[in-house]
Design a protein around this motif. Structure first.
Motif, PDB file in Angstrom:
ATOM      1  N   UNK A  93       2.399   8.710   1.765  1.00 59.85           N
ATOM      2  CA  UNK A  93       3.131   9.613   1.128  1.00 59.85           C
ATOM      3  C   UNK A  93       4.162   9.879  -0.020  1.00 59.85           C
ATOM      4  N   UNK A  94       4.028   9.965  -1.029  1.00 56.74           N
ATOM      5  CA  UNK A  94       4.918   9.409  -2.172  1.00 56.74           C
ATOM      6  C   UNK A  94       6.541  10.255  -1.831  1.00 56.74           C
ATOM      7  N   UNK A  95       7.537   9.343  -1.994  1.00 60.34           N
ATOM      8  CA  UNK A  95       8.929   9.940  -1.761  1.00 60.34           C
ATOM      9  C   UNK A  95       9.140  10.925  -2.871  1.00 60.34           C
ATOM     10  N   UNK A  96      10.465  10.939  -2.813  1.00 61.29           N
ATOM     11  CA  UNK A  96      11.033  11.538  -4.036  1.00 61.29           C
ATOM     12  C   UNK A  96      11.066  11.087  -5.099  1.00 61.29           C
ATOM     13  N   UNK A  97      10.955  12.341  -6.341  1.00 57.61           N
ATOM     14  CA  UNK A  97      11.331  11.717  -7.499  1.00 57.61           C
ATOM     15  C   UNK A  97      11.804  10.437  -8.194  1.00 57.61           C
ATOM     16  N   UNK A  98      11.817  10.011  -8.754  1.00 52.96           N
ATOM     17  CA  UNK A  98      12.130   8.867  -9.425  1.00 52.96           C
ATOM     18  C   UNK A  98      12.055   7.284  -9.182  1.00 52.96           C
ATOM     19  N   UNK A  99      12.680   6.502  -9.723  1.00 49.51           N
ATOM     20  CA  UNK A  99      11.612   4.411  -9.944  1.00 49.51           C
ATOM     21  C   UNK A  99      12.712   3.936  -8.364  1.00 49.51           C
ATOM     22  N   UNK A 100      11.423   3.753  -7.444  1.00 42.98           N
ATOM     23  CA  UNK A 100      11.352   2.801  -5.885  1.00 42.98           C
ATOM     24  C   UNK A 100      11.394   1.595  -6.838  1.00 42.98           C
ATOM     25  N   UNK A 101      12.210   1.050  -6.191  1.00 44.94           N
ATOM     26  CA  UNK A 101      11.703  -0.747  -6.437  1.00 44.94           C
ATOM     27  C   UNK A 101      11.351  -1.036  -4.462  1.00 44.94           C
ATOM     28  N   UNK A 102      10.146  -1.560  -4.444  1.00 46.78           N
ATOM     29  CA  UNK A 102       8.981  -2.077  -3.828  1.00 46.78           C
ATOM     30  C   UNK A 102       8.850  -3.550  -3.421  1.00 46.78           C
ATOM     31  N   UNK A 103       8.416  -4.314  -2.233  1.00 49.54           N
ATOM     32  CA  UNK A 103       8.128  -5.131  -2.634  1.00 49.54           C
ATOM     33  C   UNK A 103       6.933  -5.475  -1.462  1.00 49.54           C
ATOM     34  N   UNK A 104       5.859  -5.932  -2.025  1.00 48.85           N
ATOM     35  CA  UNK A 104       4.932  -6.352  -0.822  1.00 48.85           C
ATOM     36  C   UNK A 104       5.417  -8.465  -0.613  1.00 48.85           C
ATOM     37  N   UNK A 105       5.222  -8.257   0.575  1.00 49.50           N
ATOM     38  CA  UNK A 105       5.263  -9.408   1.749  1.00 49.50           C
ATOM     39  C   UNK A 105       4.280  -9.782   1.924  1.00 49.50           C
ATOM     40  N   UNK A 106       3.360 -11.001   1.682  1.00 46.13           N
ATOM     41  CA  UNK A 106       2.194 -11.624   2.876  1.00 46.13           C
ATOM     42  C   UNK A 106       2.773 -12.568   3.557  1.00 46.13           C
ATOM     43  N   UNK A 107       2.966 -12.487   4.583  1.00 44.53           N
ATOM     44  CA  UNK A 107       3.330 -13.666   6.022  1.00 44.53           C
ATOM     45  C   UNK A 107       2.285 -14.221   6.432  1.00 44.53           C
TER      46      UNK A 107
END
Length: 369
Positions: free
Chosen positions: A263-277
């Motif tokens: 579910x999308x969080x609140x309004x704004x620009x969110x810095x995300x990171x995908x980790x493949x381990x």
């Protein structure tokens, strides 16, 4: 103590079982990626730590070898998974400015052979053993995007779908392979874990297991997922066929489709990171950073609401709808203009953005080296 003594076997078995419990927990996501607490304590670092522990157990490398030093941020752990390599060997090649594991992998075959035999002191046969293992170590790339299906942009509260293509390559050309783990006393397959997380808050948003061992199963899963997605978007039979064929071709070339919803969080620009381990190799993990732009909700309704499961919840919804129909006769006319505008805009899906290692995108994505 011999590496394959009964005590060593028992210890490895117990350790592997504990790691599996922490990572899988008998549920979809596992102990290491439990939902975050209301106090803001996340599970990203514990999740990464559990998988790194698995790597060290499988490769029989001490955790202390991960300590950064000598100009090497990742420690000497990746080197110690190679045959005939010791701490002394690592120190010898460091004199030739080879301090990072990737620097050794990026060398030409001739230069690496000369380094191993003339500097590290390995025999030609031992150098060939090292080369065989280097050819087995996977290289991973992740191409990821997040979107609200059938909508332009992501709005707060939306159910967002993550699409990620995880691609694997080896120098020996294989896709499915067993890891080199001579001191691990049990059969071990490679498993990869894709985490979508907010590193700043230490929160894991999604966790999915990725396997490259069974191509037929991967083709079936990707074909079904792409077909269902295209059908939901109203694509024609021809468009669906093309999309499915493209997905099958990607799988055959060593990629796997990973999907998940959040579910999308609140309004704004969110810095995300995908980790493949990877849970078996040290030094082949990868991470990709990108920005998720969430807009203020402007669409009518509660698209992002996920109702409770079960007949009771469904009955409650039906009763509410009946009451609304009786109380508001003009409900349809109230939103008819919005529906006409949506129809004029079309039904094509537009991604919030895509992130790929080493490439920019329309969501200001990037990658960490």
């Amino acid at each position: 103590m011999p590496p394959h003594s009964s005590f060593a076997n028992s210890s490895a078995s117990t350790a592997a079982a504990l790691v599996c419990i922490c990572r899988c927990g008998g549920s979809h996501s596992g102990i290491a990626v439990l939902p975050r607490s209301p106090h803001g304590f996340g599970w990203l670092r514990p999740a990464i730590g559990v998988i790194e522990l698995s790597q060290n157990i499988v490769q029989a490398v001490p955790l202390s070898a991960r300590k950064a030093g000598g100009g090497n941020s990742e420690g000497i752990a990746p080197f110690l998974q190679l045959p005939h390599f010791t701490e002394a060997t690592v120190k010898k090649i460091a004199r030739k400015k080879i301090r990072a594991f990737q620097e050794l992998c990026d060398m030409s075959l001739e230069d690496r052979a000369a380094l191993l035999t003339q500097v590290a002191g390995l025999s030609e046969e031992e150098a060939r053993d090292v080369e065989l293992v280097l050819e087995m170590i996977p290289s991973i790339e992740v191409d990821i995007k997040c979107e609200t299906e059938g909508e332009e942009g992501i709005q707060e509260g939306d159910v967002v779908t993550m699409y990620a293509w995880v691609s694997l390559q080896r120098r020996n050309g294989l896709t499915a392979a067993l890891p080199h783990s001579p001191f691990f006393p049990f059969h071990k397959e490679e498993n990869f874990w894709l985490l979508l997380a907010d590193a700043a808050s230490n929160d894991v948003w999604l966790s999915q297991k990725v396997s490259f061992m069974d191509e037929a199963t991967a083709i079936t899963a990707a074909s079904k997922a792409i077909q269902e997605t295209q059908e939901a978007l109203g694509a024609s039979a021809k468009e669906i066929g093309i999309a499915v064929r493209e997905a099958v071709d990607k799988v055959k070339k060593g990629s796997r489709l990973v999907m998940g919803k959040f579910q999308a969080p609140g309004e704004g620009s969110h810095n995300l990171t995908s980790f493949c381990l990877c849970d078996a190799w040290i030094g082949c993990d990868t991470k990709t950073s990108f920005k998720l732009k969430v807009l203020k909700r402007s669409r009518a309704g509660t698209r992002g609401h996920v109702p409770e499961e079960g007949p009771a919840a469904e009955d409650g919804i039906e009763e509410e709808e009946e009451e609304e129909e009786e109380e508001y006769d003009d409900y349809e006319s109230e939103y008819s203009d919005d529906e006409e505008e949506d129809k004029n805009k079309g039904k094509g899906k537009v991604a919030n953005g895509a992130a790929h290692q080493g490439a920019n995108s329309d969501i200001d994505s990037g990658s960490d080296d």
